[in-house]
Design a protein around this motif. Structure first.
Motif, PDB file in Angstrom:
ATOM      1  N   ASP A 203       0.836  -1.211   0.000  1.00 46.03           N
ATOM      2  CA  ASP A 203       0.000   0.000   0.000  1.00 46.03           C
ATOM      3  C   ASP A 203       0.869   1.259   0.000  1.00 46.03           C
ATOM      4  N   GLU A 204       1.948   1.223   0.757  1.00 45.82           N
ATOM      5  CA  GLU A 204       2.858   2.372   0.809  1.00 45.82           C
ATOM      6  C   GLU A 204       3.467   2.612  -0.576  1.00 45.82           C
ATOM      7  N   ALA A 205       3.863   1.512  -1.219  1.00 48.39           N
ATOM      8  CA  ALA A 205       4.458   1.620  -2.562  1.00 48.39           C
ATOM      9  C   ALA A 205       3.445   2.183  -3.552  1.00 48.39           C
ATOM     10  N   LEU A 206       2.220   1.714  -3.446  1.00 47.08           N
ATOM     11  CA  LEU A 206       1.168   2.180  -4.374  1.00 47.08           C
ATOM     12  C   LEU A 206       0.831   3.651  -4.130  1.00 47.08           C
ATOM     13  N   SER A 207       0.886   4.066  -2.862  1.00 47.96           N
ATOM     14  CA  SER A 207       0.507   5.453  -2.566  1.00 47.96           C
ATOM     15  C   SER A 207       1.648   6.434  -2.835  1.00 47.96           C
ATOM     16  N   LEU A 208       2.884   5.960  -2.779  1.00 50.00           N
ATOM     17  CA  LEU A 208       4.009   6.888  -2.939  1.00 50.00           C
ATOM     18  C   LEU A 208       4.622   6.890  -4.338  1.00 50.00           C
ATOM     19  N   GLY A 209       4.617   5.726  -4.982  1.00 50.26           N
ATOM     20  CA  GLY A 209       5.334   5.632  -6.252  1.00 50.26           C
ATOM     21  C   GLY A 209       4.485   5.934  -7.472  1.00 50.26           C
ATOM     22  N   GLU A 210       5.176   6.421  -8.518  1.00 52.91           N
ATOM     23  CA  GLU A 210       4.519   6.562  -9.816  1.00 52.91           C
ATOM     24  C   GLU A 210       4.853   5.341 -10.654  1.00 52.91           C
ATOM     25  N   ARG A 211       5.962   4.745 -10.258  1.00 50.24           N
ATOM     26  CA  ARG A 211       6.402   3.519 -10.911  1.00 50.24           C
ATOM     27  C   ARG A 211       6.809   2.558  -9.810  1.00 50.24           C
ATOM     28  N   LEU A 212       6.586   1.311 -10.054  1.00 52.78           N
ATOM     29  CA  LEU A 212       6.796   0.338  -8.991  1.00 52.78           C
ATOM     30  C   LEU A 212       7.646  -0.820  -9.503  1.00 52.78           C
ATOM     31  N   MET A 213       8.675  -1.171  -8.747  1.00 49.17           N
ATOM     32  CA  MET A 213       9.504  -2.313  -9.136  1.00 49.17           C
ATOM     33  C   MET A 213       9.510  -3.309  -7.984  1.00 49.17           C
ATOM     34  N   VAL A 214       9.270  -4.572  -8.310  1.00 44.32           N
ATOM     35  CA  VAL A 214       9.337  -5.604  -7.281  1.00 44.32           C
ATOM     36  C   VAL A 214      10.610  -6.405  -7.532  1.00 44.32           C
ATOM     37  N   LEU A 215      11.447  -6.481  -6.504  1.00 41.48           N
ATOM     38  CA  LEU A 215      12.704  -7.214  -6.653  1.00 41.48           C
ATOM     39  C   LEU A 215      12.551  -8.644  -6.158  1.00 41.48           C
ATOM     40  N   GLY A 216      13.077  -9.584  -6.960  1.00 44.13           N
ATOM     41  CA  GLY A 216      13.133 -10.981  -6.530  1.00 44.13           C
ATOM     42  C   GLY A 216      14.451 -11.200  -5.804  1.00 44.13           C
ATOM     43  N   ARG A 217      14.743 -12.447  -5.460  1.00 49.69           N
ATOM     44  CA  ARG A 217      15.956 -12.724  -4.696  1.00 49.69           C
ATOM     45  C   ARG A 217      16.845 -13.700  -5.461  1.00 49.69           C
ATOM     46  N   PRO A 218      18.179 -13.404  -5.660  1.00 46.47           N
ATOM     47  CA  PRO A 218      18.866 -12.130  -5.429  1.00 46.47           C
ATOM     48  C   PRO A 218      18.326 -11.058  -6.373  1.00 46.47           C
ATOM     49  N   ALA A 219      18.543  -9.802  -6.023  1.00 49.14           N
ATOM     50  CA  ALA A 219      17.813  -8.701  -6.647  1.00 49.14           C
ATOM     51  C   ALA A 219      17.832  -8.727  -8.174  1.00 49.14           C
ATOM     52  N   HIS A 220      16.666  -8.898  -8.736  1.00 46.17           N
ATOM     53  CA  HIS A 220      16.428  -8.744 -10.167  1.00 46.17           C
ATOM     54  C   HIS A 220      14.988  -8.270 -10.242  1.00 46.17           C
ATOM     55  N   ILE A 221      14.621  -7.618 -11.351  1.00 43.77           N
ATOM     56  CA  ILE A 221      13.256  -7.107 -11.396  1.00 43.77           C
ATOM     57  C   ILE A 221      12.283  -8.244 -11.713  1.00 43.77           C
TER      58      ILE A 221
END
Lengths: 256, 264
Positions: A203-221
């Protein structure tokens, strides 16, 4: 990808440790962020979100690949970015020997802004964040929420081109966090700085960002989406659902 | 009362001052009673000691001796502090350097002050340099260890936060490192002051032609207990005055520290 990106990651990997104890925090991560973009980065604990921020800020260097900020290497050209990158940390990281106003003025002081001017700027930021009257208080005399406001003021006071926020509300209680989040969003939009906001909260990401990236593990989009201000609640709910699925499965999906 | 407003500290110091006066007055009373029952050359009376003390502070030549010793203590401590800090910084930054320096400092700690006196007399000609050398060699390890510990205790979070503003080395030192190590440095000065006062007397006993140590040697040869106590008190007063000054600096420089209303 943006034609002239403010921040550019090209096949970046970051490994910590040596020998048998190696840990790959980021693997082959590529993305570009344009000037003035407001990007929220989501991901599970230990997926390399903070490492990504540290790479952008130049505090660490990549093991492989290329990081460019405003066209230069932030690690090699470290001092080039003096006053250009502001960071809001997870905890307030205030210097206990400095008063609130002196803490806010720290970046300006290190950037050689004259004393009178930097104190005026710091005072105006404290006022903006509702801390008038607390200028001369030491951190121990402020509440957790107040201290985090001071640290936000410190990051904004230098009017940086790029603002990096590493879960700045996670250490606060829900009520204080929510109140601060609304003010923070308004400030981000007013300054026009390129902003990267790391969070655990969808919810924080949706309310603050104009673009959203979710990182998997180890970090990749693992998933990427654009959040429009005119997005309907149904569309937001669909994005929420996809993020939940990605976070649960940690599997790569195609951008929305 | 708001925590950290200093009132707790003030209250504690007032209490301490009163207790200190009571304790010292008690000691003087016991001494005075003893002087009534034992031979005069063993326990001279308090008024006699006070008169000798007053004579020291009102006679220029005696006062010069007292000031010479005070200057030697301060110069020795300042030298040890500068050298100790210069040694602690590379030790903090280089594990390899620390591995070599640490055993040497530990070795030095085992050497008695009197051995340094002998070495200084054999090695050097000038009396003042001999005393300075002895003072530095005996107080250097404590300064180095204290500064090193204070540097190591520096918060990684604060270091990264400060670094994120891209400070110059000098700014990093001024804005972060100095305020971080300052409490440790003040503690080191307080601890070393007492050690230095003891060492300077030993150094002056054997090598100097003036100073408190030299005067104590004169009193011993004259079998003058009142003089010996008075000269000892001169040194104690100096230590107390400097301790008081350090405490003042501490209360000013570390005023940001929170004080719990209920001290443990």
């Amino acid at each position: 990808m943006t034609a002239d990106p403010e921040i550019l990651f090209e096949q970046v990997s970051k490994t910590f440790g040596r020998g048998g104890g190696e840990f790959e925090a980021i693997y082959d991560l590529s993305f570009a962020i344009g000037r003035g973009e407001l990007v929220a980065i989501l991901g599970k604990t230990g997926c390399g979100k903070s490492t990504t921020l540290n790479l952008i800020s130049g505090l660490i260097r990549p093991s492989r690949g290329r990081v460019r900020v405003q066209g230069h290497d932030p690690y090699a050209d470290f001092t080039r970015y003096r006053g250009k990158i502001g960071i809001v940390f997870q905890n307030d990281r205030l210097m206990p020997w400095r008063t609130a106003i002196e803490n806010v003025a720290l970046g300006l002081e290190l950037n050689k802004v004259p004393r009178q001017k930097r104190l005026e700027i710091a005072a105006s930021w404290l006022q903006r964040l509702g801390l008038s009257g607390h200028e001369n208080n030491y951190p121990h005399a402020l509440s957790g929420g107040m201290r985090q406001r001071v640290s936000i003021a410190r990051a904004f006071a230098g009017e940086p081109d790029i603002l990096l926020c590493d879960e700045p509300f996670s250490a606060l209680d829900e009520h204080t966090g929510n109140a601060l989040r609304d003010e923070f969003r308004a400030l981000l939009r007013q300054t026009g700085a390129t902003s990267i906001f790391i969070t655990h909260s969808i919810d924080e990401a949706l309310s603050l960002g104009e673009r959203l990236m979710v990182l998997g593990r180890p970090a990749h989009i693992a998933y990427e989406a654009t959040i429009g201000v005119d997005m309907s609640e149904t569309e937001r709910e669909a994005v929420r659902g996809r993020i939940r699925r990605v976070l649960a499965g940690d599997a790569a999906e195609q951008p929305a | 009362m708001a925590p950290g407003d200093g009132s707790g500290t003030t209250r504690r110091f007032r209490g301490l001052r009163l207790e200190a006066v009571v304790a010292l007055a008690g000691l003087a009373a016991i001494w005075q009673i003893a002087s009534l029952f034992v031979p005069h050359f063993l326990f001279p009376s308090i008024p006699e000691i006070a008169a000798r003390l007053l004579a020291i502070f009102t006679s220029w030549s005696s006062l010069a001796d007292a000031l010479a010793t005070s200057a030697r203590i301060l110069a020795g401590l300042a030298g040890a502090f500068v050298l100790g800090t210069l040694l602690a910084m590379p030790m903090a930054r280089s594990t390899a350097f620390e591995r070599y320096a640490y055993p040497l400092l530990n070795f030095n700690q085992g050497i008695p002050a009197l051995s340094w006196v002998v070495v200084a007399i054999i090695w050097f000609r000038g009396i003042e340099f001999r005393i300075f050398f002895i003072m530095v060699m005996t107080t250097l390890p404590a300064f180095t260890f204290q500064v090193l510990d204070a540097y190591r205790a520096m918060s990684k979070d604060l270091f990264e936060m400060t670094l994120s503003f891209r400070p110059s080395r000098l700014d990093l030192l001024r804005a972060l490192i100095w305020p971080t190590v300052l409490p440790g440095i003040l503690t080191a000065w307080k601890v070393n002051l007492g050690n230095a006062a003891r060492v300077v007397v030993v150094a002056e006993l054997v090598g100097a032609t003036g100073g408190v140590g030299y005067e104590l040697l004169q009193q011993q040869q004259l079998f003058d207990m009142a003089g010996a106590v008075a000269w000892t008190l001169v040194l104690v007063i100096f230590v107390l005055v400097v301790q008081g000054l350090i405490t003042l600096i501490e209360s000013r420089a570390l005023r940001y520290r929170a004080v719990a209303e209920q001290a443990l």
